[in-house]
Scaffold this motif. Sequence first.
Motif, PDB file in Angstrom:
ATOM      1  N   UNK A   2       3.291   8.689   0.314  1.00 45.21           N
ATOM      2  CA  UNK A   2       2.771   7.555  -0.446  1.00 45.21           C
ATOM      3  C   UNK A   2       3.920   6.745  -1.035  1.00 45.21           C
ATOM      4  N   UNK A   3       3.765   5.449  -1.000  1.00 46.04           N
ATOM      5  CA  UNK A   3       4.772   4.581  -1.599  1.00 46.04           C
ATOM      6  C   UNK A   3       4.584   4.546  -3.105  1.00 46.04           C
ATOM      7  N   UNK A   4       5.679   4.574  -3.812  1.00 44.25           N
ATOM      8  CA  UNK A   4       5.576   4.505  -5.268  1.00 44.25           C
ATOM      9  C   UNK A   4       5.624   3.041  -5.713  1.00 44.25           C
ATOM     10  N   UNK A   5       5.070   2.793  -6.858  1.00 41.41           N
ATOM     11  CA  UNK A   5       5.074   1.448  -7.423  1.00 41.41           C
ATOM     12  C   UNK A   5       6.444   1.168  -8.019  1.00 41.41           C
ATOM     13  N   UNK A  21       4.101  -5.312 -11.151  1.00 42.32           N
ATOM     14  CA  UNK A  21       4.385  -4.117 -10.372  1.00 42.32           C
ATOM     15  C   UNK A  21       3.987  -4.378  -8.922  1.00 42.32           C
ATOM     16  N   UNK A  22       4.807  -3.882  -8.006  1.00 41.90           N
ATOM     17  CA  UNK A  22       4.492  -4.004  -6.584  1.00 41.90           C
ATOM     18  C   UNK A  22       4.279  -2.621  -5.994  1.00 41.90           C
ATOM     19  N   UNK A  23       3.228  -2.509  -5.197  1.00 39.18           N
ATOM     20  CA  UNK A  23       2.967  -1.266  -4.478  1.00 39.18           C
ATOM     21  C   UNK A  23       2.335  -1.631  -3.146  1.00 39.18           C
ATOM     22  N   UNK A  24       2.946  -1.170  -2.090  1.00 38.76           N
ATOM     23  CA  UNK A  24       2.437  -1.390  -0.727  1.00 38.76           C
ATOM     24  C   UNK A  24       2.150  -2.868  -0.445  1.00 38.76           C
ATOM     25  N   UNK A  25       3.054  -3.756  -0.883  1.00 42.20           N
ATOM     26  CA  UNK A  25       2.901  -5.177  -0.599  1.00 42.20           C
ATOM     27  C   UNK A  25       1.895  -5.910  -1.468  1.00 42.20           C
TER      28      UNK A  25
END
Length: 114
Positions: A2-5, A21-25
């Motif tokens: 999982x991608x972290x923010x 905050x950015x998470x998964x684009x």
Amino acid sequence: MARSARTVRQAALCKRKLRLVQKAGYFYGLVDGQRRVDGTDADEVWRQIHDDAGKADPKFFGFTGAQSRFLVFFPNGIHADGFSSRERDYKVEAKRKLDATASLAEAMYGSGLG
């Protein structure tokens, strides 16, 4: 995995903590840790949480509050550097679009014209 923010931007406004905050684009706008806005355009999400946080402060209500807030961003008023490009030009363009879309009466009392 999982991608972290990750925090893209943060600032304080009127005792409120703003965070982008950015998470998964995708971008999430937080005010005091509470998610308020999300979207795919970082600048738009930031603008929305910034505007919402400013509007929530009672000292910004009414003409005097609006004038005070304006002078925070443009200390020299309409003569400030960047006023035209950051504030006036988009409003003039929006007015042109409204004029082409609706009569004066429709603009004054209508909805959904934006």
